[in-house]
Design an enzyme around this catalytic site. Structure first.
Site, mmCIF file in Angstrom:
data_model
loop_
_atom_site.group_PDB
_atom_site.id
_atom_site.type_symbol
_atom_site.label_atom_id
_atom_site.label_comp_id
_atom_site.label_asym_id
_atom_site.label_seq_id
_atom_site.Cartn_x
_atom_site.Cartn_y
_atom_site.Cartn_z
ATOM 1 N N ARG A 164 0.829 -1.211 0.000
ATOM 2 C CA ARG A 164 0.000 0.000 0.000
ATOM 3 C C ARG A 164 0.861 1.258 0.000
ATOM 4 O O ARG A 164 0.422 2.330 -0.388
ATOM 5 C CB ARG A 164 -0.997 0.011 1.176
ATOM 6 C CG ARG A 164 -1.924 1.217 1.173
ATOM 7 C CD ARG A 164 -3.305 1.003 1.814
ATOM 8 N NE ARG A 164 -3.313 0.029 2.874
ATOM 9 C CZ ARG A 164 -2.916 0.261 4.129
ATOM 10 N NH1 ARG A 164 -2.506 1.458 4.486
ATOM 11 N NH2 ARG A 164 -2.951 -0.705 5.027
ATOM 12 N N TYR A 166 -15.124 17.192 -14.652
ATOM 13 C CA TYR A 166 -15.506 15.792 -14.832
ATOM 14 C C TYR A 166 -16.577 15.436 -13.790
ATOM 15 O O TYR A 166 -16.495 15.868 -12.639
ATOM 16 C CB TYR A 166 -14.241 14.934 -14.668
ATOM 17 C CG TYR A 166 -14.487 13.459 -14.642
ATOM 18 C CD1 TYR A 166 -14.874 12.789 -15.800
ATOM 19 C CD2 TYR A 166 -14.323 12.724 -13.481
ATOM 20 C CE1 TYR A 166 -15.103 11.424 -15.786
ATOM 21 C CE2 TYR A 166 -14.540 11.361 -13.461
ATOM 22 C CZ TYR A 166 -14.931 10.717 -14.606
ATOM 23 O OH TYR A 166 -15.150 9.365 -14.587
ATOM 24 N N ASP A 174 -5.935 19.103 -13.639
ATOM 25 C CA ASP A 174 -6.233 17.782 -14.200
ATOM 26 C C ASP A 174 -5.825 17.824 -15.672
ATOM 27 O O ASP A 174 -6.449 18.508 -16.482
ATOM 28 C CB ASP A 174 -7.736 17.489 -14.037
ATOM 29 C CG ASP A 174 -8.131 16.115 -14.573
ATOM 30 O OD1 ASP A 174 -7.462 15.602 -15.495
ATOM 31 O OD2 ASP A 174 -9.140 15.560 -14.081
ATOM 32 N N LYS A 231 -7.150 6.743 -19.439
ATOM 33 C CA LYS A 231 -7.488 7.283 -20.748
ATOM 34 C C LYS A 231 -6.302 7.135 -21.705
ATOM 35 O O LYS A 231 -5.923 6.033 -22.014
ATOM 36 C CB LYS A 231 -7.949 8.741 -20.589
ATOM 37 C CG LYS A 231 -8.918 8.948 -19.400
ATOM 38 C CD LYS A 231 -10.256 8.272 -19.600
ATOM 39 C CE LYS A 231 -11.149 8.232 -18.356
ATOM 40 N NZ LYS A 231 -11.431 9.496 -17.701
#
Ligand SMILES: *Cc1c(COP(=O)(O)O)cnc(C)c1O
Length: 403
Positions: free
Chosen positions: A57, A110, A182, A207
């Site tokens: 993690r 978004y 972003d 993406k």
């Protein structure tokens, strides 16, 4: 020291087969935990006194390679890879604000980012103010000592509005406030917000970076100190949004061809945008490479090319716009973007249905807007499909074409 070009960094940065028994492709590390020689060595690792891995993690050798490569592509000191773009955005924001603080966000975001701010952070006592950041003067008027974060996409999803990153950075720098951009639509190949003055960059690597529709991932890049804090608090304690070794491998593979794919995405999108701009069925086409794009000068200043995303509105009702999308044969009706396949969707019904009808209008997202992610198919086949859908829905059906 001479720095390698983008394409070379995307293929080689952070890895040499020599250190891995000659393996051309990096190994996938799937270990969840890491063994220590002694308790003392483990204790030192927990104090950050040696560079040993502890538990996946907090990082793994696979993730470390990916992060090094991403940081190099974004011209950042450091990067943190996450299990999704939302994992990057939420891990970073949880690390930067506390109750009583304010986030100023651009008007158009978004859908899930909007939902996280509006329905998530707001309920924890963080003030969210939406400002039209396309004009940096609006930020200068709204920013206060309580503003700890200014956040924007550019171009924005789905309506292709740009913000002037350098102009916003000039303002945030005068406050104890970070600017986070972003950069999903552009990828580091087309735009580098940190070089333009931003403090942090977030991406949905799902993406273009992945590029093949086979993974979900994200990352945040910035100064080492900020990334360390986001890793050890935002990700470790608040979101747990850990990327898997298998997704690291897929992402590293996708990134090797990012520069080649982006060139073609941009070339195809330019031609599709020019086709749409001339169509009698299209009211307006929003694409930074078109001469009539309202922020063309800014696009040329901060983007290397105009990108693979287009938004457009038809001279039609919402129902007719949906009928047009439904009539496409090769182009697929799907969310996500940046894949080899051309994807089309209706934000008001799909990705941006997190906004109410009133909110869509307030946030400058037209209910009839269509979002197109131009893929890598042959340009003539993409245009032919759009053309046949226009003809089948609109010709001889009495649709009024406004001049
Ligand atoms: C898809 C997307 C996100 C979210 O990323 P996920 O990988 O789906 O979590 C964030 N911002 C933009 C601009 C996006 O297109």
């Amino acid at each position: 020291m001479r720095k390698n070009h983008f394409a070379t960094r995307a293929i080689h940065a952070g890895y040499h087969p020599k250190q891995h028994q000659g393996a051309l492709t990096p190994p996938i590390h799937i270990s969840s935990t890491y063994a220590f020689d002694t308790v003392e060595q483990g204790g030192a690792a927990f104090q950050g006194e040696n560079n040993r891995f502890i538990y996946a993690r907090l990082g793994s050798p696979s993730q470390q390679l990916l992060e090094q490569r991403l940081a190099e592509l974004e011209h950042a000191e450091a990067a943190l890879a996450t299990a999704s773009g939302m994992g990057a955005i939420t891990s970073a924001m949880w690390s930067l604000v506390k109750p009583g603080d304010e986030i100023i966000a651009d008007l158009s975001l978004y859908g899930c980012t909007f939902s996280y701010l509006e329905h998530g952070l707001k309920s924890f006592g963080i003030k969210i103010t939406y400002v039209n950041l396309s004009d940096a003067n609006n930020l200068a008027q709204k920013i206060t000592d309580k503003t700890k974060l200014v956040y924007s996409e550019t171009p924005s999803n789905p309506n292709m509005r740009l913000v002037d990153i350098a102009a916003l950075a000039q303002i945030t720098r005068q406050y104890d406030c970070k600017l986070m951009i972003d950069n999903t639509y552009c990828t580091p190949y087309l735009q580098n917000p940190i070089q333009l003055g931003a403090d942090l960059v977030v991406h949905s690597a799902t993406k273009y970076l992945g590029g093949h529709g086979d993974l979900i991932a994200g990352f945040v890049a910035g100064k080492q100190e900020d990334i360390d804090h986001i890793r050890m608090f935002g990700l470790k304690d608040m979101t747990g949004s850990v990327i898997s070794g298998f997704d690291v491998a897929l992402l590293l593979r996708g990134m090797k061809t990012l520069h080649v794919r982006m060139e073609r995405h941009c070339k195809n999108a330019q031609e599709v945008a020019e086709y749409l701009a001339c169509s009698p069925y299209v009211k307006h086409t929003f694409y930074p490479g078109l001469d009539n794009f309202s922020q063309k000068e800014l696009a040329q200043k901060q983007m290397r090319m105009a990108g693979g995303m287009i938004a457009f509105e038809l001279n039609a009702t919402r129902e007719q716009s949906a009928a047009f999308v439904n009539a496409l044969q090769m182009i697929l009706c799907a969310v996500s973007l940046g894949d080899a396949e051309t994807l089309i969707q209706h934000p008001a019904s799909m990705t941006h249905s997190t906004y109410t009808e009133e909110e869509l209008l307030e946030h400058l997202i037209s209910p009839t807007l269509i979002r197109l992610s131009v893929g890598l198919e042959h340009i003539e086949d993409i245009v032919a499909d759009l053309n046949q859908a226009f003809e089948s829905v609109f010709s001889n059906k009495g649709l009024a074409i406004s001049a």
